[in-house]
Write an enzyme that holds these catalytic residues in place. Sequence first.
Site, PDB file in Angstrom:
ATOM      1  N   THR B  24      -1.203  12.927 -57.657  1.00  0.00           N
ATOM      2  CA  THR B  24      -1.589  12.622 -56.282  1.00  0.00           C
ATOM      3  C   THR B  24      -2.708  13.582 -55.882  1.00  0.00           C
ATOM      4  OG1 THR B  24      -0.721  11.937 -54.131  1.00  0.00           O
ATOM      5  CG2 THR B  24       0.159  13.965 -55.015  1.00  0.00           C
ATOM      6  N   CYS B  30       0.701  16.607 -46.045  1.00  0.00           N
ATOM      7  CA  CYS B  30       1.666  15.783 -46.775  1.00  0.00           C
ATOM      8  C   CYS B  30       2.336  16.634 -47.860  1.00  0.00           C
ATOM      9  CB  CYS B  30       0.976  14.605 -47.446  1.00  0.00           C
ATOM     10  SG  CYS B  30       0.354  13.379 -46.283  1.00  0.00           S
ATOM     11  N   HIS B  47       4.856  10.733 -52.168  1.00  0.00           N
ATOM     12  CA  HIS B  47       3.840  11.400 -51.340  1.00  0.00           C
ATOM     13  C   HIS B  47       4.231  11.187 -49.878  1.00  0.00           C
ATOM     14  CE1 HIS B  47      -0.801  11.934 -50.648  1.00  0.00           C
ATOM     15  NE2 HIS B  47      -0.149  12.274 -49.565  1.00  0.00           N
TER      16      HIS B  47
END
Lengths: 199, 162
Positions: B24, B30, B47
């Site tokens: 990711t 996040c 995520h």
Amino acid sequence: MLSSLQIDALREMSNIGCGNAAPALSTMLNRRVDMQIPNVNILPLADVADSLGGAELVLTGVFFQATDELTCSILWLLKQESVTKLLSILLDSEITSKPPYSSMEQSALMEVGNILSSSYLSALSTFTGLKYQLSVPALATDMAGAILDIALMQLGAYSDQALIIENTLCDGDESVEATFLLIPDVPLLERIFELLGVA
Amino acid sequence: MKKRIKQVGMAQYAVGWGDDVLRTLGLGSCVGVCLYDLQVNVGGLVHIMLPEMALYQDKSTEAKYADTGIKLLVGEMERLGARQERLLSKLAGGAQMFSFPGQSEVMRIGERNVLASRRVLQELGIPIVAEHTGGNFGRTIEFACTGGELEVRTIGHGTFVI
């Protein structure tokens, strides 16, 4: 889903905001500033970073939150070349600025963002009759994906789709280019459509 | 087996096995929650964007929230042969990219995401083996489904393997 009338209304609104911000930038830089036609993008949250050049592209972002009635997030994004050029004009120096930027450089960038955001929002406020209160600026130079998180978070609470009004200002020779993202929250959008008669 | 890289976007998840690598890009506030089962070499990455589904309007995407996202991931991994009681976890992200004077709750979302993730993992009895969280910088992560090695890359703050 938005109708094409609604999208046109948002585009027009952003034109009015940027139409006020462009001369402000022009005065600051003492050079001509052009405004591109605004884009109204509706895309999945996961695709926003890609639409701006990729999640790992290093950008400088100046972030604001507006509260009261015009509730939105504002993010000015600059690529590194633009930051370097902008700083050399503002600080009248030959030094090539590189991240991490000094506090003087950061202040200069935040002040530009502040003037642009204030002129954008004041035009929007006159146009819609909605009041606003603008936060102080905050600055970060990092991966695009990371910078976008906070701006997308508030939308994420309502939907998986991001509505982003994107407008680019650039000076005559395009060495300074600033992308302006206006991310209205969902209640504001509904309010704007009502006011403009396109609900 | 050929190494596959699976990209995981914001509010998405992926599971893999064997040589699969889950990646990711550009985590800010996040959090990337990585789970793995060493016995069957199954891994998963979610995520997450926000702490808890109940606090927000949108209920359509489980992977967006720490509580529903981690539970969803555990379920998907069990379909591949993993077992909840064997799972281990690693966390990365949860930064605060921008700071304002007189910090609002909203701006501290990174920290709240990390706290919510830890709480959910504890509830599920999944130990946290390592984490690289907080700070004010973005992270790109790559997670190896076998062995659970997690590489964390930053701009100007180094690269780490945890």
